[in-house]
Design an enzyme around this catalytic site. Structure first.
Site, short mmCIF file in Angstrom:
data_model
loop_
_atom_site.label_atom_id
_atom_site.label_comp_id
_atom_site.label_asym_id
_atom_site.label_seq_id
_atom_site.Cartn_x
_atom_site.Cartn_y
_atom_site.Cartn_z
N LYS A 54 24.22 2.33 -15.52
CA LYS A 54 25.55 2.59 -14.95
C LYS A 54 26.52 2.97 -16.07
O LYS A 54 27.31 3.91 -15.93
CB LYS A 54 26.06 1.35 -14.18
CG LYS A 54 25.35 1.17 -12.85
CD LYS A 54 25.64 -0.16 -12.16
CE LYS A 54 24.79 -0.28 -10.90
NZ LYS A 54 24.96 -1.54 -10.17
N GLN A 98 27.61 -7.11 -11.48
CA GLN A 98 26.22 -6.94 -11.03
C GLN A 98 25.73 -8.21 -10.34
O GLN A 98 25.94 -9.32 -10.82
CB GLN A 98 25.33 -6.60 -12.24
CG GLN A 98 23.91 -6.22 -11.89
CD GLN A 98 23.78 -4.92 -11.12
OE1 GLN A 98 24.64 -4.03 -11.19
NE2 GLN A 98 22.72 -4.78 -10.35
N ASP A 121 32.34 -1.21 -5.89
CA ASP A 121 31.13 -1.58 -5.13
C ASP A 121 31.42 -1.64 -3.63
O ASP A 121 30.50 -1.66 -2.82
CB ASP A 121 30.65 -2.97 -5.58
CG ASP A 121 29.39 -2.91 -6.42
OD1 ASP A 121 28.62 -1.95 -6.28
OD2 ASP A 121 29.18 -3.85 -7.21
#
Ligand code: GUN
Length: 295
Positions: A54, A98, A121
């Protein structure tokens, strides 16, 4: 009939190219790059790979990506304190924590603290609620990637029967909302669903997001259906004495070779949904940055 293979790698490259262009315009207009901060707690090897990818993908399109790798014993208070600082930092447009987090940290507390405007997200309850209400907000990356793959097959979803196998907040629920918004008739199936094979056989669009290697067999797939495989499962290969032989491989939730013989279009694993997730994260970061500065 053999299915069209939906190439996520190629489609992701075109999304990244668009983001790269958008980022250049953003920099020209605002004098700084969009900023994405990725937070990893612990040493889970798969999460380490995902988060490094990422960060790297951000830098490649001109986003100021930064990875915070915190030790597994980081306290919940310390993580919340870092998120508070990132929330308050005006040069930070996107924040991603994460998952999964170590057990001693409340996922709910963490996800709730990220400002909805920076929640690239799309996991904050405000963004989940906006999506469920059909209102604009930040949408989770994997479901967005799946929708782009479906669109790339040229399929119009209006009136089609879609079955989503898996009810997670990360994939199953949000993709069901996106399919519904495109006027599909949507069923969410899960581990307690009765006669899952028969239900799947009714699907014009079948989304597999269960995390069980090759659970969905070829004879669960309706002739000509679009099959989107979200699963990324590492499985052991049979022993091989060659010194450089691979010991594991990645497979999806769908038995690909069987399903390919019946589907109209199908995503491979790897090279299907996976690359789209990161491309959509970059897109979300640019969207978040532009929306924040437009306020
Ligand atoms: N873990 C597995 N998938 C995801 C994702 O899309 N976002 C985050 N933050 N963690 C994940």
């Amino acid at each position: 009939m053999s299915a069209i293979i939906l190439d996520g790698k190629k489609l992701a490259e075109s999304v990244r190219a668009e983001v790269r262009e958008g980022v250049s315009k953003f920099v020209a207009e605002h004098g700084r790059a969009p900023g994405l901060e990725v937070v990893l707690v612990g040493e889970d090897p798969a999460s380490q790979v995902y988060t490094r990818n990422k960060e790297k993908a951000s830098l490649e399109v001109g986003i100021r990506g930064k990875l915070h790798s915190l030790p597994a014993d980081t306290s919940e208070a310390a993580l919340l304190e870092l998120l508070g600082r990132l929330n308050a930092d005006d040069t930070v447009d996107g924040i991603l924590v994460q998952l999964p987090l170590p057990k001693h940290i409340s996922e709910q507390k963490v996800l709730d603290l990220v400002l909805p405007a920076k929640d690239v997200d799309g996991f904050h309850p405000v963004n989940a609620g906006l999506l469920a209400s059909g209102r604009p907000g930040l949408v989770p990356c994997t479901p967005r990637g799946c929708m782009k793959l479906i669109a790339s097959s040229g399929t119009k979803l209006l009136g089609l029967r879609a079955v989503v196998v898996g009810r997670s907040n990360i994939v199953g629920k949000p993709i069901a909302q996106l399919l519904l918004a495109e006027h599909a008739t949507v069923t969410i199936a899960h581990s307690r669903t009765k006669d899952l094979p028969a239900l799947c056989r009714e699907a014009d669009v079948l989304i597999a997001a269960v995390g069980k290697a090759e659970m969905i067999r070829g004879d669960w797939v309706k002739e000509g259906a679009i099959v989107i495989d979200v699963g990324i499962n590492r499985v052991d290969l049979p022993p091989n004495s060659a010194p450089d032989a691979k010991k594991t491989k990645l497979v999806g939730d769908v038995a690909f070779d069987e399903a390919k013989a019946r589907a109209g279009a199908i995503t491979p694993v790897p090279g299907g949904v996976g690359p789209m997730t990161i491309a959509c994260l970059l897109e979300n970061t640019l969207l978040a940055a532009s929306a924040r500065l437009a306020r």
